[in-house]
Design a protein around this motif. Structure first.
Motif: not given
Length: 172
Positions: A165-170
């Motif tokens: 998954t992408p590391l950035d949090k929404p």
């Protein structure tokens, strides 16, 4: 008027015996084909990927199974990730407990112990008997990668639950 035939007991027994023999031969062939089909996937499928989609943000999610091949080695699957036709990275699942993520995509196979593998350690260790889990964060590619050894794993096959998954949090 109906034709009628009269058979002796010997002629009737020969006829029935030949008919029953043909039926049994046909049934034996059908059973053999069914049994061969039932056991064939176990040897033909040394790897299996079943994709899940529990979260649309996940880049890769599913169950990966790496099984021992006839030559004794375990199967490996490589996932190439492209964005707008531009190669971003490749993910190596297996063989067995080995995993790798490399920046970019190339045709030649890369060894998992290569220093350019972004996963350290690249081989997941067993802990607590038959349990294994590893989580990596790869800031350079903005990725979070988790693998967990699944139930049903055997000496010949290991089943892994995979989430990339992408590391950035929404932001909310």
């Amino acid at each position: 008027m109906r034709d009628s035939a009269c058979y002796s007991a010997l002629e009737l027994a020969n006829f029935l015996g030949a008919h029953v023999g043909r039926v049994l031969t046909t049934m034996s062939l059908a059973v053999a084909i069914l049994l061969m089909g039932a056991f064939w996937p176990a040897t033909a499928s040394a790897q299996e990927w079943i994709s899940y989609n529990s979260d649309p943000r996940n880049i890769l999610e599913g169950n990966w199974q790496s099984c021992q091949q006839p030559d004794g080695r375990y199967a490996e699957k490589i996932y190439d990730h492209y964005v707008n036709s531009v190669p971003q990275f490749e993910v190596h699942l297996g063989p067995r407990r080995e995993f790798a993520i490399f920046k970019g995509v190339q045709e030649e196979h890369r060894e998992h112990d290569d220093p350019v593998n972004l996963l350290e350690p690249y081989r997941v260790l067993m802990n607590e008997g038959s349990r294994a889990r590893q989580h990596w964060e790869i800031p350079s590619l903005n990725l979070s990668f988790t693998v967990s050894l699944g139930g049903g794993s055997t000496m010949d096959c290991e089943s892994w639950y995979i989430v990339l998954t992408p590391l950035d949090k929404p932001s909310h």
